[in-house]
Scaffold this active site. Structure first.
Site, PDB file in Angstrom:
ATOM      1  N   GLY A  78       0.852  -1.204   0.000  1.00  0.00           N
ATOM      2  CA  GLY A  78       0.000   0.000   0.000  1.00  0.00           C
ATOM      3  C   GLY A  78       0.870   1.229   0.000  1.00  0.00           C
ATOM      4  N   ILE A 102      -3.173  -0.437  -4.642  1.00  0.00           N
ATOM      5  CA  ILE A 102      -4.392  -0.909  -5.303  1.00  0.00           C
ATOM      6  C   ILE A 102      -5.102   0.183  -6.095  1.00  0.00           C
ATOM      7  CG2 ILE A 102      -5.998  -0.494  -3.384  1.00  0.00           C
ATOM      8  CD1 ILE A 102      -7.210  -3.279  -4.005  1.00  0.00           C
ATOM      9  N   ASN A 134      -3.564  -5.857  -5.834  1.00  0.00           N
ATOM     10  CA  ASN A 134      -4.187  -6.056  -4.537  1.00  0.00           C
ATOM     11  C   ASN A 134      -3.311  -7.014  -3.739  1.00  0.00           C
ATOM     12  OD1 ASN A 134      -5.746  -6.674  -2.348  1.00  0.00           O
ATOM     13  ND2 ASN A 134      -7.606  -7.126  -3.528  1.00  0.00           N
ATOM     14  N   THR A 135      -2.573  -6.451  -2.791  1.00  0.00           N
ATOM     15  CA  THR A 135      -1.617  -7.282  -2.047  1.00  0.00           C
ATOM     16  C   THR A 135      -2.323  -8.277  -1.133  1.00  0.00           C
ATOM     17  OG1 THR A 135      -1.536  -5.665  -0.293  1.00  0.00           O
ATOM     18  CG2 THR A 135       0.155  -5.511  -1.996  1.00  0.00           C
ATOM     19  N   LEU A 154       3.041   0.973   6.096  1.00  0.00           N
ATOM     20  CA  LEU A 154       3.075   2.312   6.668  1.00  0.00           C
ATOM     21  C   LEU A 154       1.718   2.982   6.538  1.00  0.00           C
ATOM     22  CD1 LEU A 154       6.587   3.696   5.673  1.00  0.00           C
ATOM     23  CD2 LEU A 154       5.915   2.091   7.460  1.00  0.00           C
ATOM     24  N   ASP A 157      -4.699   1.718   5.792  1.00  0.00           N
ATOM     25  CA  ASP A 157      -6.069   2.185   5.998  1.00  0.00           C
ATOM     26  C   ASP A 157      -6.610   1.606   7.305  1.00  0.00           C
ATOM     27  OD1 ASP A 157      -5.985   3.512   3.591  1.00  0.00           O
ATOM     28  OD2 ASP A 157      -6.749   1.789   2.467  1.00  0.00           O
ATOM     29  N   GLU A 233       3.998  10.265   2.304  1.00  0.00           N
ATOM     30  CA  GLU A 233       3.047  11.365   2.245  1.00  0.00           C
ATOM     31  C   GLU A 233       2.106  11.331   3.440  1.00  0.00           C
ATOM     32  OE1 GLU A 233       4.268   9.565  -0.142  1.00  0.00           O
ATOM     33  OE2 GLU A 233       5.129  11.145  -1.376  1.00  0.00           O
ATOM     34  N   GLU A 234       1.686  10.118   3.802  1.00  0.00           N
ATOM     35  CA  GLU A 234       0.774   9.986   4.932  1.00  0.00           C
ATOM     36  C   GLU A 234       1.491  10.377   6.226  1.00  0.00           C
ATOM     37  OE1 GLU A 234      -2.314   9.349   4.102  1.00  0.00           O
ATOM     38  OE2 GLU A 234      -3.030   9.482   6.175  1.00  0.00           O
TER      39      GLU A 234
HETATM   40  C1  LIG Z   1      -3.381   5.557   4.165  1.00  0.00           C
HETATM   41  S1  LIG Z   1      -2.531   5.024   2.717  1.00  0.00           S
HETATM   42  C2  LIG Z   1      -0.843   5.058   3.151  1.00  0.00           C
HETATM   43  C3  LIG Z   1       0.044   5.084   1.959  1.00  0.00           C
HETATM   44  C4  LIG Z   1       1.542   5.122   2.199  1.00  0.00           C
HETATM   45  N1  LIG Z   1       2.011   3.875   2.789  1.00  0.00           N
HETATM   46  C5  LIG Z   1       1.919   6.297   3.036  1.00  0.00           C
HETATM   47  O1  LIG Z   1       2.363   6.084   4.172  1.00  0.00           O
HETATM   48  O2  LIG Z   1       1.775   7.445   2.581  1.00  0.00           O
HETATM   49  C6  LIG Z   1      -2.880   3.307   2.534  1.00  0.00           C
HETATM   50  C7  LIG Z   1      -2.709   2.857   1.127  1.00  0.00           C
HETATM   51  O3  LIG Z   1      -2.857   1.447   1.011  1.00  0.00           O
HETATM   52  C8  LIG Z   1      -3.529   1.156  -0.177  1.00  0.00           C
HETATM   53  N2  LIG Z   1      -4.134  -0.167  -0.075  1.00  0.00           N
HETATM   54  C9  LIG Z   1      -5.176  -0.524   0.696  1.00  0.00           C
HETATM   55  N3  LIG Z   1      -5.474  -1.823   0.528  1.00  0.00           N
HETATM   56  C10 LIG Z   1      -4.606  -2.306  -0.386  1.00  0.00           C
HETATM   57  C11 LIG Z   1      -4.425  -3.567  -0.992  1.00  0.00           C
HETATM   58  N4  LIG Z   1      -5.205  -4.587  -0.682  1.00  0.00           N
HETATM   59  N5  LIG Z   1      -3.454  -3.725  -1.912  1.00  0.00           N
HETATM   60  C12 LIG Z   1      -2.660  -2.666  -2.235  1.00  0.00           C
HETATM   61  N6  LIG Z   1      -2.791  -1.449  -1.697  1.00  0.00           N
HETATM   62  C13 LIG Z   1      -3.749  -1.259  -0.784  1.00  0.00           C
HETATM   63  C14 LIG Z   1      -4.537   2.282  -0.298  1.00  0.00           C
HETATM   64  O4  LIG Z   1      -5.006   2.450  -1.618  1.00  0.00           O
HETATM   65  C15 LIG Z   1      -3.735   3.467   0.200  1.00  0.00           C
HETATM   66  O5  LIG Z   1      -3.070   4.132  -0.842  1.00  0.00           O
END
Ligand SMILES: C[S@@+](CC[C@H](N)C(=O)[O-])C[C@H]1O[C@@H](n2cnc3c(N)ncnc32)[C@H](O)[C@@H]1O
EC number: 2.1.1.33
Lengths: 267, 385
Positions: A78, A102, A134-135, A154, A157, A233-234
């Protein structure tokens, strides 16, 4: 497709960094739905050479395909807008690193961002890439058993509502799959600003027999730790909002059940 | 609709009653299934069509014949003692089941539609199911190997997962190569290190399941008739799946040991009366699968079961017993005579409710990628202009 900038000193065109406003997307994607995601049926047919295009491939005569001479070993799960990838790229120039995301637009942003960085700094950023996937479903499609050395979660969600807890990226069943792609002694990094999610992740990783928490004192020598707070960024957003940051790091260990059986056999 | 045979007992299940028939004494019993003991009533799920659509009806004897289980109403698992017909437990499952099997030690493993697998103890019949593993995709088949060291699960994506047992948090391997859902997995009876699998992609695959290595792929779908395929597509259309499929999906995959070196393989299909017969011989590293014949059954089979080297096929109208003659399966008229009473019972008992899993095997994909890419193109073109 991409914007180009004229670089006067080098008298060449380079790509401009992408603008985030064009890549924004609703925060949450349902990880369980049948998305239209392209993925390899198995790791054998994954073509990594297109992602790390500056690395000269070797020819695998067994499978008659081009492959890289090393495996991807770090995965950012993610990866969002890719801040951690960019940071890790320079810290670990000899390791291949991939971010998995994703959301279509967000992963596309990272892909364009890496392309722009590569064109602006020709010898750098060749070891990072981003895949839209989709991990929670497809990690074993990309990676062999025990291939990964580091995995990052990191600011995942939080999915606050109880009914959405099964969307959380860490749970009992998914940990089995993560343990499968991780090598023994590989490290899992988790960071979040949500206390409840932190406790959830720690609890699940702690009770899973294939993971062992690494005490804070033992982490000081790891140069990655300090980068986990601000690289993404988060993480930067949480800092701006004066939020908390909770860190927990785990090691992939061998199966205690098998070990106990071996002891049993010896005695 | 389901049936199972062990020793001299046949158990047949309809929607809410179970028929137990003794082949020797011809004594029959009908038991009504108990109400589910649960505080909160089960509401029909509005959320996932996957869960509401299909009611699994499954009966099975334990290997030693001591017990049989019935899984009929949604989320209910009943365990009976064969001799006394005593209801030993009536347990609630977390989710609607998609496959239920006995382990060699008489415990029960349940695979469900949300992708989880649970273990239900038989020695502790009032204990709740214990979560063993989970996929993020509906499970279609599950088995625990005879030595009870491995548990193998197959899902509606293309995955077959091999986990250790009972330490099922430890995944040993994946058998990856199918290009569509996997409906059936079975260990080769005369060589228990090999797994056979099939599903929606028109192939029969063989694996060294401990390493996940693909050993052999057999393509069979050109053996089937186009009109059967048409029937599949008509059924799917009725369920609003417009995208046609090009391969008949496998319904049953059964392996029966012939001798030390050979087993036969039977495959049946959704919306088809055809049954394909293969012989597999595996000497050391040399796996050989030979096509033998196509048997045309009277109707599409609801269930197939081996019993004492015969194949019993449950259909809408009746049960029919086949035997293997070295090349193909033929009707065993003698045995069929003997089950006439049973067949009469079945025809009165059977209510014609034949739910099919077929429509939920296929995915309704929604595509947001193309749209995004087109908009991006437009944006960049505008910029250039
Ligand atoms: C709150 S963001 C944090 C992103 C980044 N790690 C950061 O710290 O800025 C969580 C990210 O995980 C992604 N994500 C959620 N479920 C996922 C999945 N099953 N496979 C891949 N990415 C996923 C979301 O689309 C989102 O961009």
């Amino acid at each position: 497709m991409i914007e180009f900038l004229y670089n006067h000193t080098m008298a060449t065109f380079t790509m401009a960094l992408p603008q985030k406003k064009f890549y924004r997307q609703r925060a949450h994607s349902n990880p369980i739905a049948d998305h239209c995601i392209e993925y390899p049926i198995k790791p054998d047919i994954m073509d990594w050479t297109v992602l790390y295009s500056n690395i000269i491939p070797i020819f695998d005569t067994n499978r008659s395909i081009k492959i890289l001479n090393k495996f991807v070993e770090f995965v950012d799960i993610g990866c969002g807008y890719g801040g951690l990838l960019v940071t890790l790229s320079l810290m670990f120039p000899n390791n291949l690193i991939v971010g998995m995301e994703i959301r279509v637009k967000v992963s596309d942003y990272v892909i364009d961002r890496i392309a722009a960085l590569r064109s602006q700094f020709p010898d750098q950023y060749q070891n990072i890439a981003c895949i839209r996937t989709n991990t929670m479903k497809y990690l074993p499609n990309y990676f062999y058993k025990g291939q990964l050395k580091k995995m990052f979660f990191l600011y995942p969600d939080p999915h606050f509502k109880k009914a959405k807890h099964k969307w959380r990226i860490i749970n009992k069943s998914l940990l089995a799959e993560y343990a499968y792609v991780l090598a023994e002694n590989a490290i899992v990094y988790t960071m979040t600003d949500v206390k409840d999610l932190h406790e959830w992740m720690v609890q699940h990783l702690t009770v899973h027999p294939l993971f062992l928490r690494i005490p804070i004192e033992q982490l000081t020598s790891d140069p990655i730790i300090e980068k986990l707070y601000e690289s993404t960024e988060e993480g930067q957003k949480v800092t701006r909002n004066n939020g908390d940051k909770f860190l927990a790091v785990f090691r992939r260990i061998s199966d205690p059940y098998l070990n106990s059986k071996e002891e049993f056999l010896i005695t | 609709m389901s049936f199972s045979i062990r020793n001299s007992h046949v158990v047949l299940c309809n929607n809410d009653s179970v028929l137990i028939y003794n082949l020797d004494s011809q004594i029959r019993n009908i038991i009504a299934l108990p109400k589910l003991e649960s505080k909160n009533e089960i509401r029909a799920h509005n959320r996932e069509e996957i869960e509401t659509f299909h009611i699994l009806i499954c009966v099975e004897f334990s290997n030693d014949g001591q017990y049989f289980l019935v899984c009929a109403n949604r989320k209910q698992l009943c365990l009976f003692k064969t001799e006394t017909l005593e209801l030993i437990s009536n347990r609630k499952m977390q989710r609607a089941a998609s496959k239920v099997r006995f382990l060699p030690n008489n415990d029960i493993v349940v695979a469900d539609k949300s992708g989880d697998a649970y273990l239900f103890s038989t020695s502790k019949p009032n204990e709740n199911g214990q979560l063993l593993l989970g996929h993020l995709s509906m499970l279609l088949d599950i088995l625990v190997t005879d030595d009870q060291k491995f548990i193998i699960s197959a899902d509606r994506d293309e995955k077959i997962r091999v986990s250790m047992f009972p330490n099922s948090y430890n995944i040993l391997s994946y058998c990856l190569g199918h290009k569509d859902f996997v409906t059936n997995i079975a260990v080769v009876p005369h060589n228990k290190s090999i797994l056979a699998s099939s599903g929606g992609d028109g192939t029969l695959m063989f694996w060294d399941f401990k390493t996940g290595k693909e050993l052999l792929t057999v393509y069979f779908h050109e053996k089937l008739s186009q009109s059967d395929l048409l029937k599949v597509n008509e059924t799917l259309k009725k369920h609003n799946l417009e995208e046609g499929v090009t391969v008949s999906p496998v319904k049953h995959l059964k392996l029966l040991q012939l001798n030390e070196e050979n087993s036969i393989i039977l495959i049946t299909f959704y919306c088809s009366n055809a049954m394909l017969v293969y012989r597999i011989s595996a000497e050391e590293n040399n796996l050989n699968v030979k096509y033998l014949s196509l048997v045309t059954l009277e109707q599409e089979p609801l269930e197939c079961q081996y019993h004492k080297n015969n194949l019993w096929i449950l259909m809408d109208k009746k049960i029919e017993i086949y035997k293997f003659n070295g090349e193909t399966l033929i009707i065993d008229s003698n045995l069929n005579m003997q089950i006439q009473t049973l067949n009469e019972l079945w025809s009165t008992h059977y209510q014609g409710l034949n739910q099919t899993l077929l429509p939920i095997l296929y995915k309704r994909k929604f595509d947001n990628l193309q749209e995004y890419q087109e908009r991006k193109k437009l944006r960049l073109v505008k910029k250039d202009a």
